[in-house]
Design a protein around this motif. Sequence first.
Motif, PDB file in Angstrom:
ATOM      1  N   ASP A  97       0.866  -1.177   0.000  1.00 56.43           N
ATOM      2  CA  ASP A  97       0.000   0.000   0.000  1.00 56.43           C
ATOM      3  C   ASP A  97       0.907   1.232   0.000  1.00 56.43           C
ATOM      4  O   ASP A  97       1.207   1.799   1.046  1.00 56.43           O
ATOM      5  N   LYS A  99       0.533   4.291  -1.060  1.00 60.18           N
ATOM      6  CA  LYS A  99      -0.056   5.553  -0.616  1.00 60.18           C
ATOM      7  C   LYS A  99      -0.054   5.657   0.915  1.00 60.18           C
ATOM      8  O   LYS A  99       0.233   6.713   1.481  1.00 60.18           O
ATOM      9  N   GLU A 160      -0.725   5.909 -11.582  1.00 58.63           N
ATOM     10  CA  GLU A 160      -1.494   6.125 -10.355  1.00 58.63           C
ATOM     11  C   GLU A 160      -0.691   6.918  -9.330  1.00 58.63           C
ATOM     12  O   GLU A 160      -1.207   7.850  -8.698  1.00 58.63           O
ATOM     13  N   MET A 161       0.586   6.570  -9.176  1.00 57.89           N
ATOM     14  CA  MET A 161       1.428   7.268  -8.213  1.00 57.89           C
ATOM     15  C   MET A 161       1.715   8.703  -8.649  1.00 57.89           C
ATOM     16  O   MET A 161       1.789   9.617  -7.830  1.00 57.89           O
ATOM     17  N   GLU A 163      -0.318  10.607 -10.350  1.00 57.54           N
ATOM     18  CA  GLU A 163      -1.535  11.369 -10.064  1.00 57.54           C
ATOM     19  C   GLU A 163      -1.684  11.604  -8.563  1.00 57.54           C
ATOM     20  O   GLU A 163      -2.075  12.690  -8.128  1.00 57.54           O
ATOM     21  N   TYR A 164      -1.356  10.594  -7.773  1.00 57.92           N
ATOM     22  CA  TYR A 164      -1.439  10.728  -6.312  1.00 57.92           C
ATOM     23  C   TYR A 164      -0.476  11.797  -5.817  1.00 57.92           C
ATOM     24  O   TYR A 164      -0.820  12.619  -4.957  1.00 57.92           O
ATOM     25  N   LYS A 166       0.567  14.353  -7.404  1.00 57.13           N
ATOM     26  CA  LYS A 166       0.004  15.650  -7.780  1.00 57.13           C
ATOM     27  C   LYS A 166      -1.082  16.072  -6.783  1.00 57.13           C
ATOM     28  O   LYS A 166      -1.154  17.239  -6.365  1.00 57.13           O
ATOM     29  N   GLN A 167      -1.889  15.116  -6.385  1.00 54.42           N
ATOM     30  CA  GLN A 167      -2.982  15.405  -5.452  1.00 54.42           C
ATOM     31  C   GLN A 167      -2.481  15.880  -4.093  1.00 54.42           C
ATOM     32  O   GLN A 167      -3.102  16.744  -3.464  1.00 54.42           O
ATOM     33  N   ILE A 168      -1.361  15.318  -3.634  1.00 51.74           N
ATOM     34  CA  ILE A 168      -0.860  15.694  -2.310  1.00 51.74           C
ATOM     35  C   ILE A 168       0.262  16.727  -2.378  1.00 51.74           C
ATOM     36  O   ILE A 168       0.890  17.047  -1.369  1.00 51.74           O
ATOM     37  N   TYR A 172       7.135  14.369  -8.601  1.00 51.49           N
ATOM     38  CA  TYR A 172       7.280  12.955  -8.952  1.00 51.49           C
ATOM     39  C   TYR A 172       8.180  12.858 -10.175  1.00 51.49           C
ATOM     40  O   TYR A 172       7.881  13.421 -11.232  1.00 51.49           O
TER      41      TYR A 172
END
Length: 205
Positions: A97, A99, A160-161, A163-164, A166-168, A172
């Motif tokens: 996991d 994230k 996926e990582m 985008e994640y 970017k969200q937080i 990257y």
Amino acid sequence: MVKDRASLVLQSIQLQGSGAKISVATKSDLVLRDLDLIKTFPNARVSWSVNTLDESFREDTDNAVSIERRLAAMKIFHDAGVRTTCFISPVFPGIADIKAIIGRAKDNCNLIWLENLNLRGTFEPQIMEYITKKYPRLVPLCREIYMRGDNGYWQRLDEEMREYAKQIGLDYITNDDTVRRPFDAPPVIVNYFYHSRIKKSAKKG
């Protein structure tokens, strides 16, 4: 890279004032004994391998100290002003996991490395046997990755990582940990999912 305490102490004494960089990679919190010594080097970096938050999985695959002790040691070093890295490796397909690990580590590290599980030699049947026994639902995925050489899973996870991140609000990048930021800046996530392929290409060249 210095891995054992005796070598670290000896080489640190020899290198005092030289401007050398010290990099320590560990799965332990015993490195806390040398915090005062390590922090005398302005470019020191200490990294901890953390590929799960599940202590049961960790006990199955890793004989080192608990994940909680590693994360606690990381925080102590970071609070002391030493650059730290959370090395999320090896990433077990369908199990890690990432994230959740990033969520636990991101406030106490300067770099987050992601590296996928690579199976070689006698290691492959051992891991496949473990997955078959403990995670039978993942057998088709692992066969796809390791027996058919399909990189689709890593490509999807990469996206996926990204985008994640970017969200937080984290940067990257791929296969490059040379980016330097102020110590108190958010960590950079470095994806090494394709690192083994790059090394193979370099050998062929």
